[in-house]
Design an enzyme around this catalytic site. Structure first.
Site, PDB file in Angstrom:
ATOM      1  N   PHE A 111      -2.875 -36.284   4.528  1.00  9.51           N
ATOM      2  CA  PHE A 111      -3.871 -37.011   5.317  1.00  9.51           C
ATOM      3  C   PHE A 111      -4.252 -36.290   6.602  1.00  9.51           C
ATOM      4  O   PHE A 111      -5.320 -36.541   7.167  1.00  9.51           O
ATOM      5  CB  PHE A 111      -3.369 -38.433   5.623  1.00  9.51           C
ATOM      6  CG  PHE A 111      -2.442 -38.570   6.794  1.00  9.51           C
ATOM      7  CD1 PHE A 111      -2.922 -38.983   8.033  1.00  9.51           C
ATOM      8  CD2 PHE A 111      -1.088 -38.331   6.668  1.00  9.51           C
ATOM      9  CE1 PHE A 111      -2.070 -39.135   9.109  1.00  9.51           C
ATOM     10  CE2 PHE A 111      -0.234 -38.490   7.726  1.00  9.51           C
ATOM     11  CZ  PHE A 111      -0.717 -38.886   8.971  1.00  9.51           C
ATOM     12  N   LYS A 112      -3.414 -35.374   7.055  1.00  6.12           N
ATOM     13  CA  LYS A 112      -3.742 -34.644   8.290  1.00  6.12           C
ATOM     14  C   LYS A 112      -5.028 -33.817   8.128  1.00  6.12           C
ATOM     15  O   LYS A 112      -5.681 -33.482   9.111  1.00  6.12           O
ATOM     16  CB  LYS A 112      -2.578 -33.743   8.692  1.00  6.12           C
ATOM     17  CG  LYS A 112      -1.255 -34.480   8.881  1.00  6.12           C
ATOM     18  CD  LYS A 112      -1.315 -35.527   9.971  1.00  6.12           C
ATOM     19  CE  LYS A 112      -0.027 -36.331  10.072  1.00  6.12           C
ATOM     20  NZ  LYS A 112       1.077 -35.650  10.700  1.00  6.12           N
ATOM     21  N   ASP A 113      -5.390 -33.499   6.887  1.00  9.39           N
ATOM     22  CA  ASP A 113      -6.625 -32.750   6.651  1.00  9.39           C
ATOM     23  C   ASP A 113      -7.858 -33.512   7.130  1.00  9.39           C
ATOM     24  O   ASP A 113      -8.863 -32.897   7.496  1.00  9.39           O
ATOM     25  CB  ASP A 113      -6.793 -32.451   5.156  1.00  9.39           C
ATOM     26  CG  ASP A 113      -5.790 -31.443   4.640  1.00  9.39           C
ATOM     27  OD1 ASP A 113      -5.436 -30.518   5.397  1.00  9.39           O
ATOM     28  OD2 ASP A 113      -5.354 -31.586   3.489  1.00  9.39           O
ATOM     29  N   THR A 146       1.411 -32.044   9.555  1.00  6.12           N
ATOM     30  CA  THR A 146       0.528 -31.578  10.624  1.00  6.12           C
ATOM     31  C   THR A 146       0.545 -30.060  10.711  1.00  6.12           C
ATOM     32  O   THR A 146      -0.496 -29.425  10.903  1.00  6.12           O
ATOM     33  CB  THR A 146       0.945 -32.180  11.977  1.00  6.12           C
ATOM     34  OG1 THR A 146       0.637 -33.570  11.991  1.00  6.12           O
ATOM     35  CG2 THR A 146       0.203 -31.514  13.128  1.00  6.12           C
TER      36      THR A 146
END
Length: 497
Positions: A111-113, A146
């Protein structure tokens, strides 16, 4: 739109300054003077692409960058080169009561993308807007995802260097391989003998240190951060809560007057804070469900009103949540306490000195109207993966499984019939051992062999990112003691270019 520190009401900065510097000078976190007013009516949003929604929301948070620069940045960040689906953050329905927002379709499968594909463009534009001539040195602590997303996002960006610190024994084999094999001439990856909190605390101390401020000035360097303490990381996460609502309506999963719950696997509190802000801005979220693993400091807070980080630290099968000091929690406290900066300074000082802070009973009552928190053990996590795969043929990663386990506890306690959306934070193949355990596959020493076995059983092809990773050479192998982080950064600042 100006920003102020959570710890000081007097000094304000513009958005490009806040993006560029990351942490406020007094050690606090930047927050908007006032949250922007954005009309998030479904009829306005329903036909927008992800890119159009991102611009519609984020132009209010980053006005100093200019509309054309922001549009260009968003279109460069969210395209078929970086995401394998045009929806960017699609919603998958499990049954009438539960859906998932899949945030693992980006280039690092996490999800950090969603934020770190855009953040490098925001930082570069902010550097230009602030007429910053210094080189930017990004310091980032990571509990797994991250790091890779930041490294990939800033790979070979001119005028920017990045150092990522991660706990040597605190990430999955795939997460570690992704970082240690990272390409790019401006990246540096360092393992520490310690945990994520050690790395994060060291980085924040460096940002606040007068010695390092002087050292940077002498060496034409400016610090910034790729963690969600930076508004350029935090606010792009609001967008996928907006699109989640639109997708639920477009698919007929909820109707015009229905709300939905959001279940967020929670470590550093940035992801669920973005949901909280989306709700404050008008997205019809009902309950915010904070899901922790055995590092359950947040779960305890939502039950008792006391945040106590003086407790055992566990290395779990959901490593991205192995955190006891949630850096974005300060922003949440700021809103909970009525935007009282002096109170925040007092609470955070107490947390740093005594390892604990508490809200009042009245504040806790209000918090519990909106938030629910609980945690899942490692066994419960594996059981959830097994249960969902058996029932729906849907394979979850362990962080998403923590969310599912906590949602089950919430529904059992509350009897709530509101549709719930679990934020699915990573591709299950990033954590092959947890998935293999749930499916009763024999454990193998080589994680890539485990992935081959999983693929054979599940019929899910190995993502190209992991297929390519197999054959890349290891580039980084430095391991340092947690007490040597400052020395390492100092040497990097002063070394000859």
């Amino acid at each position: 739109m100006n920003y102020k520190s959570t710890r000081n009401n007097e000094k304000t900065v513009n958005s490009s300054y806040a993006v560029l510097h990351g942490l406020a000078g007094d050690g606090g976190l930047y927050i908007p003077e006032n949250l922007p007013s954005v009309d998030l009516n479904y009829d306005i949003l329903k036909d927008m692409s992800y890119q159009e929604t991102a611009f519609y929301v984020l132009k209010e948070f980053f006005p100093d960058l200019g509309d054309e620069e922001l549009k260009k940045s968003i279109n460069n960040a969210y395209n078929t080169d970086t995401f394998n689906t045009p929806e960017i953050a699609p919603v998958a329905k499990l049954d009438q009561n539960i859906s998932l927002t899949e945030l693992f379709h980006g280039r690092t499968l996490a999800f950090k993308d969603l934020a770190l594909s855009l953040f490098p463009y925001l930082l570069t534009a902010s550097k230009k807007a602030e007429n910053e001539k210094n080189d930017i040195l990004i310091l980032t602590a990571t509990s797994g995802d991250t790091g890779k997303a930041a490294l990939e996002g800033f790979r070979d960006v001119p005028g920017i260097k990045i150092i990522v610190f991660y706990p040597k024994n605190g990430v999955s084999p795939m997460q570690e391989d992704q970082m240690r094999k990272q390409l790019g001439g401006n990246v540096d990856i360092v393992a520490i003998e310690g945990n994520f909190d050690d790395a994060q605390s060291a980085v924040k101390d460096i940002f606040s240190s007068q010695e390092f401020k002087n050292l940077c000035q002498e060496n034409n360097t400016t610090f910034s951060s790729a963690n969600s303490i930076n508004i350029g990381r935090l606010f792009p996460q609001i967008v996928y809560y907006v699109t989640t609502y639109v997708n639920l309506r477009n698919k007929g999963i909820i109707t015009e007057n229905e709300k939905f719950n959001v279940v967020v696997p929670t470590g550093n509190f940035g992801n669920i804070l973005a949901a909280f802000i989306a709700k404050k801005m008008g997205i019809p979220i009902d309950k915010l469900i904070s899901a922790s693993n055995e590092n359950n400091v947040l779960a305890d807070f939502f039950k008792t009103g006391t945040y106590n980080k003086e407790r055992p630290f566990y290395t779990t099968n959901s490593p991205s949540m192995d955190i006891l000091l949630s850096s974005n929690f300060e922003r949440y406290l700021y809103y909970v306490t009525g935007e009282n900066s002096s109170r925040i300074s007092e609470l955070m000082e107490n947390l740093m000195k005594n390892n604990t802070l508490s809200v009042t009973e009245d504040e806790l009552t209000e918090i519990q109207k909106e938030f629910y928190g609980d945690f899942a053990t490692e066994n419960e996590t594996v059981d959830s993966i097994k249960k969902v795969y058996s029932k729906f043929s849907y394979l979850m990663d362990p962080h998403t499984a923590v969310g599912y386990a906590v949602l089950e506890k919430y529904l059992k306690e509350s009897g709530d019939k509101t549709h719930s959306v679990i934020i699915s934070t990573a591709h299950p193949y990033k954590f092959p051992y947890a998935a293999a355990s749930a499916l009763n596959l024999s454990e193998k020493e080589n994680p890539y062999e485990m992935l081959d076995d999983l693929s054979a059983v599940c019929g899910i092809n190995l993502p190209k990112q992991l297929e390519e990773l197999k054959t890349l050479p290891l580039r980084f192998s430095v391991i340092i003691n947690k007490n040597k982080i400052s020395d390492y950064v100092r040497n990097k600042i002063t070394e000859k270019k």
